[in-house]
Scaffold this active site. Structure first.
Site, short mmCIF file in Angstrom:
data_model
loop_
_atom_site.label_atom_id
_atom_site.label_comp_id
_atom_site.label_asym_id
_atom_site.label_seq_id
_atom_site.Cartn_x
_atom_site.Cartn_y
_atom_site.Cartn_z
N GLU A 41 -38.72 -137.30 5.77
CA GLU A 41 -38.58 -136.16 4.86
C GLU A 41 -37.25 -135.46 5.06
OE1 GLU A 41 -39.01 -131.84 3.64
OE2 GLU A 41 -38.47 -132.73 5.57
N GLU A 42 -36.82 -135.34 6.32
CA GLU A 42 -35.62 -134.57 6.63
C GLU A 42 -34.33 -135.22 6.14
OE1 GLU A 42 -35.67 -131.67 7.57
OE2 GLU A 42 -37.39 -131.24 8.86
N ASP A 47 -45.88 -127.52 4.28
CA ASP A 47 -44.63 -127.49 5.02
C ASP A 47 -44.29 -126.04 5.35
OD1 ASP A 47 -42.25 -128.34 6.22
OD2 ASP A 47 -41.72 -129.67 4.57
N HIS A 50 -35.03 -125.35 11.74
CA HIS A 50 -33.96 -126.29 12.11
C HIS A 50 -33.14 -125.78 13.30
CE1 HIS A 50 -33.75 -129.02 8.31
NE2 HIS A 50 -34.99 -128.84 8.74
N ASP A 107 -41.48 -127.53 12.10
CA ASP A 107 -41.16 -128.16 10.82
C ASP A 107 -41.17 -129.67 11.03
OD1 ASP A 107 -40.06 -128.97 8.40
OD2 ASP A 107 -38.05 -128.23 8.84
N HIS A 155 -44.97 -133.92 6.69
CA HIS A 155 -44.06 -134.91 7.27
C HIS A 155 -44.06 -134.87 8.79
CE1 HIS A 155 -40.50 -132.31 8.26
NE2 HIS A 155 -40.90 -131.60 7.23
#
Length: 329
Positions: free
Chosen positions: A193-194, A216, A302, A163, A61
């Site tokens: 995706e998130e 990922d 994140h 990410d 992603h």
């Protein structure tokens, strides 16, 4: 590959706003593929013909977490909501950057206790003193990302948006290395995706692959007092067994393990109690798609400063090169 990772991570692309990443990646791969297109949702789909008409889908992603403007007050302070999994306690004092290049600092209202911290207690200060000044440059619905540069620590890499720009970089390297493909292969750089694995769902429906692999990051258990996890930096990429969104298909898992063992590559086995990847949507497409995940171990996911081991990245590329040369049956 480090220069490519730097370029990708220092580019901006929150969920639903991946256009600049799409064009950057497309420019770098379009001469090495048989076909490239952007679907209606924004996924970048590249195709390379293989020796077999069996279809393999590889997905990473493009989008990253971020913030979205919800209100500008009379003194020019910006209120916001999150795009994807952003924790409020990671934002205090952080710098963020809007797509027009403006940089702001995140501050907070007075709190009796840090336990009261929430998004409605935070604001962005872009250094202007009125709503009128800010509104000339920033609008409701504009998005911002963490303002952090890529850092090469030698064996370890630190950046925002590893990410999943690290997965994008691996697919791009795989494309440009001109590996002999055993199967018709779709390289898919997904969107959103998130915020719910959305791009993977629509792209997989259109491709209808025989087998799929998401690439990922995954969390580690190798930092002080971290949750117990059997994944560490520097021990090789991880073969996912299960996460909240998918139980890896036995055939895909066994094929992945066979490739790693045959190539004598280091690998880890991953069971993640929370979180998910594009495989979570792909495997539920149409009548079902046998799916798995190649996970790159990462610390501080994140946050503004995610970290991966470069040896794990290189071994992930070696794994993918070997994997795409295996016929899927």
């Amino acid at each position: 590959m480090k220069e490519l990772i730097k370029e990708l991570t220092e580019s901006d692309g929150t969920s639903g706003h991946e256009e600049s990443l799409t064009e950057l990646i497309k420019t770098k791969i379009e001469q090495q593929v048989d076909e490239v297109r952007i679907d209606k949702l924004g996924n970048l789909i590249a195709f390379k013909e293989g020796a077999s008409e069996q279809t393999l889908m590889l997905a990473a992603h493009m989008d990253e977490i971020g913030l979205m403007v919800t209100h500008i007050d009379e003194d020019g302070f910006i209120r916001f909501s999150r795009v994807g999994g952003v924790a409020p306690y990671l934002l205090l004092g952080a710098r963020v950057r809007f797509s027009n290049g403006m940089v702001g600092v995140i501050g907070k209202e007075k709190l009796k206790s840090i336990k009261e911290l929430s998004f409605d207690k935070l604001y962005i200060d872009v250094g202007l003193s009125s709503k009128e000044e800010v509104s000339e440059k920033i609008s409701i619905g504009d998005v911002a990302v963490f303002d952090r540069n890529f850092v090469d620590l030698g064996d370890r890499l630190v950046a925002k948006a590893l990410d999943d720009r690290i997965g994008c970089a691996l697919l791009m390297e795989l494309i440009n290395d001109s590996v002999d493909l055993a199967n018709d292969t779709y390289f898919v750089f997904t969107v959103q995706e998130e915020v719910g694995l959305r791009g993977a769902r629509t792209s997989a429906f259109g491709i209808n692959p025989d087998l799929a692999l998401a690439i990922d990051v995954t969390r580690t258990g190798d930092t002080p007092e971290s949750k117990t996890r059997a994944v560490s930096l520097g021990e090789g990429p991880a073969v996912k067994i299960k996460d909240r969104s998918v139980i890896a298909h036995p055939r895909v898992k066994e094929l992945m393990l066979a490739v790693a063992k045959k190539e004598e590559l280091p690998y880890q086995l991953e069971v993640l109690k929370s979180g998910g990847t594009d495989a979570g949507s792909i495997h539920l497409t149409r009548e079902g798609v046998p799916s798995g995940v190649l996970s790159i171990p990462a610390r501080y996911i994140h946050t503004p400063s995610e970290m991966v081991d470069y040896g794990d990245v290189e071994n992930s590329l070696r794994f993918l090169k070997a994997f795409v040369q295996q016929e899927i049956k």
